[in-house]
Design an enzyme around this catalytic site. Structure first.
Site, PDB file in Angstrom:
ATOM      1  N   PHE A 175     -10.919  -6.423  14.635  1.00  0.00           N
ATOM      2  CA  PHE A 175      -9.889  -6.923  13.724  1.00  0.00           C
ATOM      3  C   PHE A 175      -9.666  -5.907  12.596  1.00  0.00           C
ATOM      4  CE2 PHE A 175      -8.853  -9.441   9.854  1.00  0.00           C
ATOM      5  CZ  PHE A 175      -7.581  -9.809  10.233  1.00  0.00           C
ATOM      6  N   GLN A 176      -8.413  -5.591  12.351  1.00  0.00           N
ATOM      7  CA  GLN A 176      -8.027  -4.624  11.326  1.00  0.00           C
ATOM      8  C   GLN A 176      -8.707  -3.277  11.489  1.00  0.00           C
ATOM      9  OE1 GLN A 176      -8.227  -6.586   7.427  1.00  0.00           O
ATOM     10  NE2 GLN A 176      -6.154  -7.345   7.764  1.00  0.00           N
TER      11      GLN A 176
ATOM     12  N   LYS B  50     -17.711  -0.075   6.555  1.00  0.00           N
ATOM     13  CA  LYS B  50     -18.287  -1.040   5.621  1.00  0.00           C
ATOM     14  C   LYS B  50     -19.824  -0.986   5.598  1.00  0.00           C
ATOM     15  CE  LYS B  50     -17.952  -5.731   4.015  1.00  0.00           C
ATOM     16  NZ  LYS B  50     -17.145  -6.914   3.929  1.00  0.00           N
TER      17      LYS B  50
ATOM     18  N   MET C 262      24.115   8.818   0.545  1.00  0.00           N
ATOM     19  CA  MET C 262      23.939  10.173   1.059  1.00  0.00           C
ATOM     20  C   MET C 262      24.389  10.265   2.517  1.00  0.00           C
ATOM     21  SD  MET C 262      23.414  12.944  -0.075  1.00  0.00           S
ATOM     22  CE  MET C 262      22.355  14.034  -0.946  1.00  0.00           C
TER      23      MET C 262
ATOM     24  N   GLU D  93       0.800  -1.226   0.000  1.00  0.00           N
ATOM     25  CA  GLU D  93       0.000   0.000   0.000  1.00  0.00           C
ATOM     26  C   GLU D  93       0.838   1.284   0.000  1.00  0.00           C
ATOM     27  OE1 GLU D  93      -0.705  -2.557   2.065  1.00  0.00           O
ATOM     28  OE2 GLU D  93      -2.829  -3.050   1.898  1.00  0.00           O
TER      29      GLU D  93
END
Lengths: 575, 165
Positions: free
Chosen positions: A113-114, A163, A469, A51
């Site tokens: 959950f999530q 949802k 760097m 993602e």
């Protein structure tokens, strides 16, 4: 009135806003939306492999087209993975709409959950974020999100979609206008202020334009070029402003800032009127503030009033869109007498031009020169690190060339997904991803996306076997204490190592074998003479990405360099 | 550095207080007090914010607040004529009967109400300016060791005809 589920109204909204591509990663809380996407043919769905990269891809799509990039991810980890991508877009003012799934309303707050409070998490790194609480608000919230993301100073907007709310039936109306009482982006230009600025330019002996990313965002390159042609005033750019005017333009000097050109930084330090457009004077641009354009009157045009007089206090503030402002300026400006000033600037440039030591093996400069030969209709997307600075220094750009780079956030891992997004949006352009071996590995999984979408991105990995760097900082300021920067280092290496030797372990991964495992072309280049042939071979490979690994020496540093806290005129030119 | 006051009209939505408070903490602005409540329009809340800052930072604070989509209007009260008061409760405990008498006198002098009492304790309700409340705490603390203070933060409204702040 016809009742439709929220998911269907979302599709309607995407179509109404002209969205042709959605970058989406499915998950439990967005399956209904993916079902809608499955049942339609107008919008293509790109499936990345992570993602964070998903958001960078939408970002590359948005930067290269000026259109909004649309992201769709699930709740919890899907949402939290977008954070770096959102911050990257926010700091470079990229218009994005990030749709995150959320657990059903009755579970919010239960540590379901999530479940993650993504609106809370992203509050300080987005332009606007909102959770959809009622189905009846969906149309308005979506319309407002598209509007907020793309107007004023653009930026990412996040909508969290529970949802159950998205599944609810509701009206099918997608509004065609917005009215947000707390958000009225400024329009027009204050001509009185603009004339004050122009009067300063007219009286100046050593005037200078400083161009930032705002000019590229408002796509005002052609107007800027006219302005410079008309006034004969020299131009310097920030990294984000590079390309706003052809790099070959006789009045273009170069970049300024931490790794700006000697002439550019000297011009800033010696000008008497600095006319800046679309920059927020970041610390990498100004370095020591009290020494920045010390003897100059400063005019500042920016769409964001909070960018004005924040870091640098200016004499003439003008809140306006860069393009509108430059168009208005064209009506009032006159040619300035800058012959002597230009001679001085050219003398500085001759004194210390950009250069690299032509040591053993491939110099980064020679790779970028090879890319320069293909600058027409090209998009160059960099990662973050030394290769990024070299690119911003040595890349030649004309009107059809674009440079996409994570300037504000400096996000390693932006390069490959950024390039994928740019190529998806611009199938007819050549897209070069200039990356380092460190940055490449931060989103290396996106090779699969590039292969799956058959994107002919040319991935140029500058492999010096170091996180270069940071190594440069350690070389210059930490007595060569190379702490955690060697990417070849293994368990059995000596605890403290002063640099590479003949007994160093092999580099891992083998980028050529990696390319092979993705079923794409991989070329390793170790000699300067092979560079052009490798790029030509990549240009002919139209069906998928090509990895070109350029094995370069680790002792090439980025010069000039202004150490943090020092004046811009105080440059380290070589060691 | 100077104490300044801002009055803010914001959307009456969840997360807006967080957004404003987060702006101050994220950008290291010195937030001293913040009060919030709904207005005559239930969709709008109004905040009264006290900050300690220099001129440049204060300008930046106002601009940053204006930038928030959820912020409808920013009013700078630094130079305006306003009425401003803060509600404060002071509970004074372990009082002798002489203490109680004294406290009643103090209350009378400073226009404080005594809203509750017990045999050895009482509660003062002070609706004063922030500075006066500060002074009151100092005064009470000088004489009474066992006290408990709850302050509500200042709220302000623009004056009509009174110019005295």
């Amino acid at each position: 009135m016809k009742q439709i589920p929220g998911t269907e109204l979302l599709m309607k909204a995407l179509r109404a806003e002209g969205v042709d591509t959605v970058f989406g990663y499915p998950g439990g809380m967005v399956t209904d939306i993916f079902e809608e996407l499955y049942n339609q043919d107008d919008i293509r769905v790109i499936l990345p492999r992570h993602e964070q990269a998903l958001v960078h891809e939408a970002d590359g799509y948005a930067r290269s087209t000026g259109k909004i990039g649309v992201c769709l991810v699930t709740s919890g980890p899907g949402a939290t993975n977008t954070v770096t991508g959102i911050a990257t877009a926010y700091y470079d003012s990229v218009p994005l709409l990030v749709l995150t799934g959320q657990v059903p309303s009755n579970l919010i707050g239960n540590d379901a959950f999530q479940e993650a409070d993504i609106i809370g998490i992203t509050r300080s790194i987005c332009k606007y974020g909102v959770i959809l609480k009622k189905r009846q608000d969906l149309g308005r919230v979506l319309k407002e999100a598209f509007y907020i993301a793309q107007t004023g100073k653009p930026g990412p907007v996040i909508i969290d979609l529970p949802k159950d709310v998205m599944a609810q039936l509701g009206d099918s109306v997608y509004p065609d206008s917005v009215d947000i009482r707390g958000y009225k982006p400024s329009t027009g230009v204050h001509i009185g202020q603009l004339k004050k600025g122009i009067d300063l330019l007219k009286s100046a002996k050593k005037p200078l334009f400083l161009i930032g990313g705002g000019v590229n965002i408002s796509r005002a390159g052609a107007e800027l070029t006219k302005l410079v042609d008309k006034t004969h005033i020299p131009v310097v750019t920030t990294i984000m402003g590079k390309g706003a005017i052809d790099t070959s333009h006789p009045y273009y000097i170069g970049n300024i800032g931490m790794h700006g050109t000697y002439a550019g930084n000297m011009a800033i330090s010696n000008c008497d009127v600095l006319f800046s457009i679309g920059t927020r004077f970041s610390d990498r641009v100004t370095s020591k503030i009290s020494e920045f354009a010390k003897n100059a009157k400063i005019v500042h045009i920016d769409i964001d009033s909070s960018s004005i007089s924040r870091n640098i206090v200016v004499d003439v503030p003008i809140v306006a869109d860069a393009k509108e402002a430059i168009q208005a300026m064209l009506r009032y400006v006159k040619e300035s007498e800058t012959t002597a000033w230009m001679e001085q600037i050219r003398a500085w440039d001759a004194e210390h031009p950009l250069h690299m030591k032509k040591g053993n093996g491939i110099t980064p400069e020679s790779i970028i020169e090879a890319i320069n030969a293909h600058k027409e209709n090209s998009i160059i997307v960099t990662d973050v690190g030394q290769h990024q600075m070299w690119t911003t220094q040595y890349l030649q750009m004309e009107a059809s060339t674009q440079l996409l780079t994570s300037g504000g956030m400096g996000t390693m891992g932006y390069g490959l997904p950024g390039a994928i997004g740019a190529q998806l949006a611009n199938p007819d352009k050549t897209v070069f991803c200039v990356t380092g071996d460190g940055g490449m590995q931060m989103n290396i999984q996106e090779m699969a996306t590039a292969v799956a979408q058959e994107l002919p991105v040319i991935i140029c990995i500058f492999n010096n076997h170091y996180l270069g760097m940071v190594r440069q900082i350690q070389a210059l300021f930490y007595r060569r204490h190379y702490s955690s920067v060697c990417t070849r280092r293994r368990k059995n290496c000596p605890p403290r190592c002063g640099g590479p030797s003949s007994i160093c372990p092999d580099y891992t991964p083998d980028f050529i074998k990696l390319a092979d495992s993705y079923g794409c072309l991989g070329i390793r280049v170790q000699e300067e003479s092979q560079i052009q042939a490798a790029i030509d071979q990549a240009l002919h490979n139209k069906t998928g990405p090509t990895i070109i690994e350029f094995v370069i020496a680790c002792d090439e540093l980025v010069y000039p360099m202004v150490q943090g806290g020092k004046a811009l005129s105080d440059m380290i030119l070589d060691c | 550095m100077k104490k300044r006051w801002i009055s803010l009209y914001v959307e009456n939505d969840v997360g807006v207080l967080c957004k404003v408070a987060g702006l101050f903490s994220g950008k290291a602005y010195n937030l001293e007090t913040l009060t919030v409540g709904t207005t005559e329009d239930p969709t709008i809340s109004r905040m009264t914010i006290g900050v300690e800052s220099d001129d440049v930072t204060f300008e930046q604070i106002k601009k940053q607040l204006n930038r928030c989509v959820e912020v409808i209007k920013v009013l700078d009260f630094t130079t305006n004529s306003i009425h401003m008061k803060e509600l404060m409760f002071i509970k004074v405990m372990n009082c002798s009967s002489r203490d109680v008498q004294e406290l009643f006198q103090i209350a009378q002098i400073f226009q404080i109400s005594i809203i509750d009492c017990d045999t050895d304790a009482l509660i003062l309700e002070c609706v004063q300016t922030e500075t006066k409340n500060n002074d009151l705490i100092k005064l009470i603390r000088k004489h009474y060791k066992n006290i408990e203070v709850v302050r509500g933060g200042s709220v302000a409204i623009e004056s009509l005809s009174m110019t005295d702040r």
